[in-house]
Every structure is written in C-alpha cells, then in structure tokens.
Design a protein around this motif. Structure first.
Motif, mmCIF file in Angstrom:
data_model
loop_
_atom_site.group_PDB
_atom_site.id
_atom_site.type_symbol
_atom_site.label_atom_id
_atom_site.label_comp_id
_atom_site.label_asym_id
_atom_site.label_seq_id
_atom_site.Cartn_x
_atom_site.Cartn_y
_atom_site.Cartn_z
ATOM 1 N N THR A 4 0.790 -1.241 0.000
ATOM 2 C CA THR A 4 0.000 0.000 0.000
ATOM 3 C C THR A 4 0.825 1.297 0.000
ATOM 4 O OG1 THR A 4 -0.420 -0.540 2.292
ATOM 5 C CG2 THR A 4 -2.284 -0.731 0.772
ATOM 6 N N PRO A 5 1.953 1.375 0.703
ATOM 7 C CA PRO A 5 2.667 2.666 0.696
ATOM 8 C C PRO A 5 3.116 3.101 -0.694
ATOM 9 C CG PRO A 5 3.503 1.245 2.440
ATOM 10 C CD PRO A 5 2.593 0.415 1.600
ATOM 11 N N LEU A 6 3.224 2.158 -1.644
ATOM 12 C CA LEU A 6 3.674 2.519 -2.988
ATOM 13 C C LEU A 6 2.690 3.427 -3.705
ATOM 14 C CD1 LEU A 6 5.205 -0.814 -4.288
ATOM 15 C CD2 LEU A 6 6.398 1.307 -3.730
ATOM 16 N N ILE A 7 1.403 3.218 -3.445
ATOM 17 C CA ILE A 7 0.404 4.016 -4.167
ATOM 18 C C ILE A 7 0.480 5.504 -3.774
ATOM 19 C CG2 ILE A 7 -2.065 4.309 -4.638
ATOM 20 C CD1 ILE A 7 -2.099 1.112 -4.166
ATOM 21 N N PRO A 8 0.434 5.806 -2.469
ATOM 22 C CA PRO A 8 0.594 7.223 -2.109
ATOM 23 C C PRO A 8 1.911 7.818 -2.615
ATOM 24 C CG PRO A 8 0.007 5.919 -0.179
ATOM 25 C CD PRO A 8 0.134 4.966 -1.310
ATOM 26 N N LEU A 9 2.978 7.016 -2.634
ATOM 27 C CA LEU A 9 4.269 7.519 -3.092
ATOM 28 C C LEU A 9 4.203 7.882 -4.572
ATOM 29 C CD1 LEU A 9 7.231 8.048 -2.349
ATOM 30 C CD2 LEU A 9 7.735 5.753 -3.175
ATOM 31 N N ALA A 10 3.578 6.991 -5.360
ATOM 32 C CA ALA A 10 3.447 7.241 -6.793
ATOM 33 C C ALA A 10 2.634 8.507 -7.034
ATOM 34 C CB ALA A 10 2.796 6.040 -7.470
ATOM 35 N N LEU A 11 1.577 8.659 -6.262
ATOM 36 C CA LEU A 11 0.737 9.852 -6.378
ATOM 37 C C LEU A 11 1.517 11.111 -6.043
ATOM 38 C CD1 LEU A 11 -2.795 9.007 -4.944
ATOM 39 C CD2 LEU A 11 -2.255 10.034 -7.149
ATOM 40 N N LEU A 12 2.297 10.999 -4.992
ATOM 41 C CA LEU A 12 3.080 12.138 -4.530
ATOM 42 C C LEU A 12 4.069 12.580 -5.612
ATOM 43 C CD1 LEU A 12 3.366 13.693 -1.758
ATOM 44 C CD2 LEU A 12 5.453 12.387 -1.472
ATOM 45 N N LEU A 13 4.712 11.583 -6.233
ATOM 46 C CA LEU A 13 5.680 11.886 -7.284
ATOM 47 C C LEU A 13 5.007 12.538 -8.478
ATOM 48 C CD1 LEU A 13 7.944 8.702 -7.184
ATOM 49 C CD2 LEU A 13 8.554 11.030 -6.508
ATOM 50 N N LEU A 14 3.808 12.057 -8.788
ATOM 51 C CA LEU A 14 3.065 12.624 -9.909
ATOM 52 C C LEU A 14 2.723 14.079 -9.628
ATOM 53 C CD1 LEU A 14 1.767 11.637 -12.611
ATOM 54 C CD2 LEU A 14 -0.384 11.550 -11.365
ATOM 55 N N VAL A 15 2.219 14.323 -8.427
ATOM 56 C CA VAL A 15 1.857 15.685 -8.033
ATOM 57 C C VAL A 15 3.102 16.576 -8.064
ATOM 58 C CG1 VAL A 15 1.077 17.124 -6.108
ATOM 59 C CG2 VAL A 15 -0.160 15.027 -6.659
ATOM 60 N N ALA A 16 4.223 16.056 -7.557
ATOM 61 C CA ALA A 16 5.468 16.820 -7.526
ATOM 62 C C ALA A 16 5.909 17.165 -8.942
ATOM 63 C CB ALA A 16 6.553 16.029 -6.801
ATOM 64 N N ALA A 17 5.777 16.197 -9.869
ATOM 65 C CA ALA A 17 6.214 16.412 -11.246
ATOM 66 C C ALA A 17 5.394 17.520 -11.895
ATOM 67 C CB ALA A 17 6.083 15.111 -12.043
ATOM 68 N N VAL A 18 4.084 17.494 -11.670
ATOM 69 C CA VAL A 18 3.204 18.515 -12.239
ATOM 70 C C VAL A 18 3.543 19.873 -11.642
ATOM 71 C CG1 VAL A 18 0.813 19.322 -12.357
ATOM 72 C CG2 VAL A 18 1.320 16.909 -12.750
ATOM 73 N N PHE A 19 3.769 19.873 -10.345
ATOM 74 C CA PHE A 19 4.061 21.087 -9.603
ATOM 75 C C PHE A 19 5.353 21.735 -10.081
ATOM 76 C CE2 PHE A 19 1.613 22.694 -6.227
ATOM 77 C CZ PHE A 19 2.414 23.582 -5.529
ATOM 78 N N LEU A 20 6.380 20.911 -10.274
ATOM 79 C CA LEU A 20 7.693 21.419 -10.676
ATOM 80 C C LEU A 20 7.684 21.920 -12.112
ATOM 81 C CD1 LEU A 20 9.996 18.778 -8.975
ATOM 82 C CD2 LEU A 20 9.821 21.198 -8.408
ATOM 83 N N ALA A 21 6.822 21.358 -12.929
ATOM 84 C CA ALA A 21 6.791 21.740 -14.338
ATOM 85 C C ALA A 21 6.313 23.175 -14.503
ATOM 86 C CB ALA A 21 5.891 20.784 -15.117
ATOM 87 N N VAL A 22 5.462 23.657 -13.597
ATOM 88 C CA VAL A 22 4.882 24.989 -13.754
ATOM 89 C C VAL A 22 5.910 26.110 -13.540
ATOM 90 C CG1 VAL A 22 3.103 26.576 -12.948
ATOM 91 C CG2 VAL A 22 2.546 24.168 -13.304
ATOM 92 N N PRO A 23 6.619 26.130 -12.384
ATOM 93 C CA PRO A 23 7.635 27.167 -12.227
ATOM 94 C C PRO A 23 8.761 27.036 -13.238
ATOM 95 C CG PRO A 23 7.505 25.799 -10.245
ATOM 96 C CD PRO A 23 6.428 25.359 -11.165
ATOM 97 N N ALA A 24 9.066 25.814 -13.678
ATOM 98 C CA ALA A 24 10.136 25.639 -14.657
ATOM 99 C C ALA A 24 9.819 26.422 -15.921
ATOM 100 C CB ALA A 24 10.335 24.168 -14.972
ATOM 101 N N MET A 25 8.544 26.488 -16.282
ATOM 102 C CA MET A 25 8.166 27.225 -17.470
ATOM 103 C C MET A 25 8.343 28.722 -17.283
ATOM 104 S SD MET A 25 4.923 25.268 -19.084
ATOM 105 C CE MET A 25 4.439 26.662 -20.112
ATOM 106 N N SER A 26 7.970 29.227 -16.126
ATOM 107 C CA SER A 26 8.057 30.668 -15.951
ATOM 108 C C SER A 26 9.516 31.129 -15.842
ATOM 109 C CB SER A 26 7.254 31.120 -14.736
ATOM 110 O OG SER A 26 7.452 30.269 -13.644
ATOM 111 N N GLN A 27 10.358 30.228 -15.333
ATOM 112 C CA GLN A 27 11.764 30.584 -15.214
ATOM 113 C C GLN A 27 12.412 30.629 -16.603
ATOM 114 O OE1 GLN A 27 12.992 27.109 -13.421
ATOM 115 N NE2 GLN A 27 15.109 27.165 -14.007
ATOM 116 N N GLN A 28 11.940 29.715 -17.472
ATOM 117 C CA GLN A 28 12.418 29.735 -18.850
ATOM 118 C C GLN A 28 11.971 30.993 -19.577
ATOM 119 O OE1 GLN A 28 10.898 26.180 -20.668
ATOM 120 N NE2 GLN A 28 12.527 24.930 -19.782
#
Ligand code: HEC
Ligand code: HEC
Ligand code: HEC
Ligand code: HEC
Length: 132
Positions: A4-28
C-alpha cells in the motif's frame, strides 16, 4: 499490507512532477527580474533572461543565487530555487538584514565585478533588452 505505501508515493511523485513543471516554465520565460517585492518602482525592471543568462555565464549551481537561511544567517548550501528573494529580503531596511534592492545589486553586480563580465552600470540593467 506491504504494498500500500507505494500508491501514495506514486501519487506524490506525480503531483510533484506537475508542480515542478509549472515554475520551470516561468523561469524559462523570464526576461526581467520580477519587481513584486517593491511597493513602487522608479526604474524599468532589470534585464535578465534567466536560463539564457545562466547558460552563458556557466552557472550550473542554482544556490549560487538561490541561497537559504540558517539561524538568521545566509546558508549557501541550501537551494531555494523558485522562492522569491523578497520572501527573506524586505524592501524596507531592517537591522542586520540586507534590504531587497541591495540584495539584488550585490548579487548581480558583485559577480559581474568579480568576473569582469556582465553589466555594472544602471542603464545596462534597467533598460529594455540590450542590443546584441
Ligand atoms: C547588474 C544589474 C543591475 C545594475 C547594474 C543596477 N541594477 Fe538596480 N536593480 C537590479 C535588479 C535585479 C533589481 C530588482 C528587480 C528589478 O528592478 O527588476 C534592481 C532594483 C533597483 C531599484 C529598486 C526598484 C525600483 O525600480 O525602484 C532601484 C531604485 C535601482 N535598482 C536603481 C539602480 C541604479 C540607480 C543603478 C546604478 C547605480 C542600478 N540600479 C544598477 C539590477 C541592477
Ligand atoms: C544568476 C542568479 C541565478 C541563478 C544561478 C539561478 N537563478 Fe533562478 N532566479 C534568479 C532570480 C533573480 C529570480 C527572481 C527572484 C525573485 O522573483 O525574487 C529567479 C527565479 C527563479 C524561479 C521562479 C520563476 C518565476 O517565474 O517565478 C525559479 C523556478 C528558478 N529561479 C529556478 C532556478 C533553478 C532551478 C536554477 C538552477 C538550475 C536557478 N534558478 C539558478 C536568479 C538565479
Ligand atoms: C530563505 C531566505 C533567503 C532567500 C530566499 C534569499 N536570501 Fe539572501 N540572505 C538571506 C540571509 C539570512 C542573509 C544574511 C542576512 C542578511 O544579510 O540579510 C542573506 C544575505 C544576502 C546577501 C548579502 C551577502 C553579503 O555578503 O553581504 C545578498 C547579496 C543576498 N542575500 C541576495 C539574495 C538574492 C538576490 C536572493 C534571491 C535570488 C536571495 N538573497 C534569496 C536569506 C535569503
Ligand atoms: C555568479 C555570477 C553572476 C551573477 C550572480 C549574475 N550574473 Fe549576470 N552575468 C554573469 C556573467 C559571467 C555574464 C557574462 C556572460 C557572457 O557573456 O559570457 C553575465 C551577463 C549578464 C548580462 C548580459 C546579457 C546576458 O544575458 O548575457 C545581463 C543583462 C546580466 N548578466 C544581468 C544579471 C542580473 C540582473 C543579475 C542578478 C539578478 C545577474 N546578472 C547575476 C554572471 C553573473
């Protein structure tokens, strides 16, 4: 039970990836240093094409500019990329603290003077993009 801990971890990584992609664009897309931290401005924003500048100046280490804070002191080992300088440096002068304008000026001009490369006069930073 063990899986079970794998599912929340996968979700967390997905959320983190989406989150990081947004500021990366504005910095570019950044072409000037944001002025939000100042109540009012008297100069045009300083020219600063974030990614192009850092590539040209060979600045791979983000914490060269995005340092952190530890026990009220500057922490050069921390990486605060994406946190505005004004979160820690206020436009208003406070005892023992570097105010916002000076923080920018010292960091930008300090390095330009050290390396004897990059603009150090008012009009070369506070202007629409310099001609190339
Ligand atoms: C290396 C680039 C650089 C140089 C050279 C420079 N500045 Fe700045 N300055 C900045 C940055 C970055 C900021 C903060 C954000 C912004 O204005 O875009 C700033 C902010 C300011 C501010 C506060 C915001 C405002 O518009 O009122 C003033 C005033 C200012 N600079 C005046 C000067 C003057 C006067 C000179 C020449 C003596 C100068 N600067 C030279 C980069 C520079
Ligand atoms: C030469 C200095 C410098 C270096 C090196 C640098 N940055 Fe920045 N970065 C800035 C400045 C200045 C800002 C604007 C800060 C502010 O808004 O107060 C900024 C803003 C950002 C932002 C916010 C963008 C926005 O639109 O809000 C992100 C994200 C960012 N930097 C990521 C990085 C990453 C990742 C690295 C390393 C690969 C890096 N920076 C290296 C100076 C630098
Ligand atoms: C997490 C908090 C934090 C952030 C974010 C931060 N700083 Fe700082 N900075 C500090 C602290 C703490 C000091 C030491 C006390 C002081 O001078 O205000 C400091 C000191 C400085 C100094 C003075 C160094 C010296 O040798 O006198 C400069 C210049 C500076 N910061 C520029 C910046 C710039 C530009 C940014 C944004 C790209 C930034 N700082 C982001 C916390 C921060
Ligand atoms: C750690 C060093 C360092 C810091 C910090 C730094 N610069 Fe630079 N900058 C350079 C170097 C090196 C060059 C020359 C690059 C080249 O042409 O080889 C440069 C060039 C420039 C140029 C010329 C155009 C370009 O993009 O090449 C501008 C404008 C500029 N810097 C603005 C700024 C501003 C504004 C800041 C502060 C937010 C800043 N720089 C912080 C090292 C630095």
């Amino acid at each position: 039970m063990k899986r079970t801990p794998l599912i929340p971890l996968a979700l967390l990584l997905l959320v983190a990836a989406v989150f990081l992609a947004v500021p990366a664009m504005s910095q570019q897309d950044m072409t000037t240093v944001p002025t939000e931290g100042f109540k009012q401005t008297t100069r045009l924003p300083a020219v600063f094409a974030h990614d192009a500048h850092n590539e040209k100046a060979a600045l791979a280490d983000c914490s060269a500019c995005h340092h952190g804070e530890k026990d009220g002191k500057r922490d050069n080992s921390a990486d605060t990329s994406g946190i505005p300088c004004s979160d820690c440096h206020s436009a208003q002068a406070k005892p023992g603290k570097t105010p916002l304008m000076r923080a920018f000026h010292r960091q930008c001009m300090g390095c330009h003077m050290d390396k004897q490369k990059g603009p150090v006069t008012c009009g070369d930073c506070h202007e629409p993009a310099p001609k190339k």
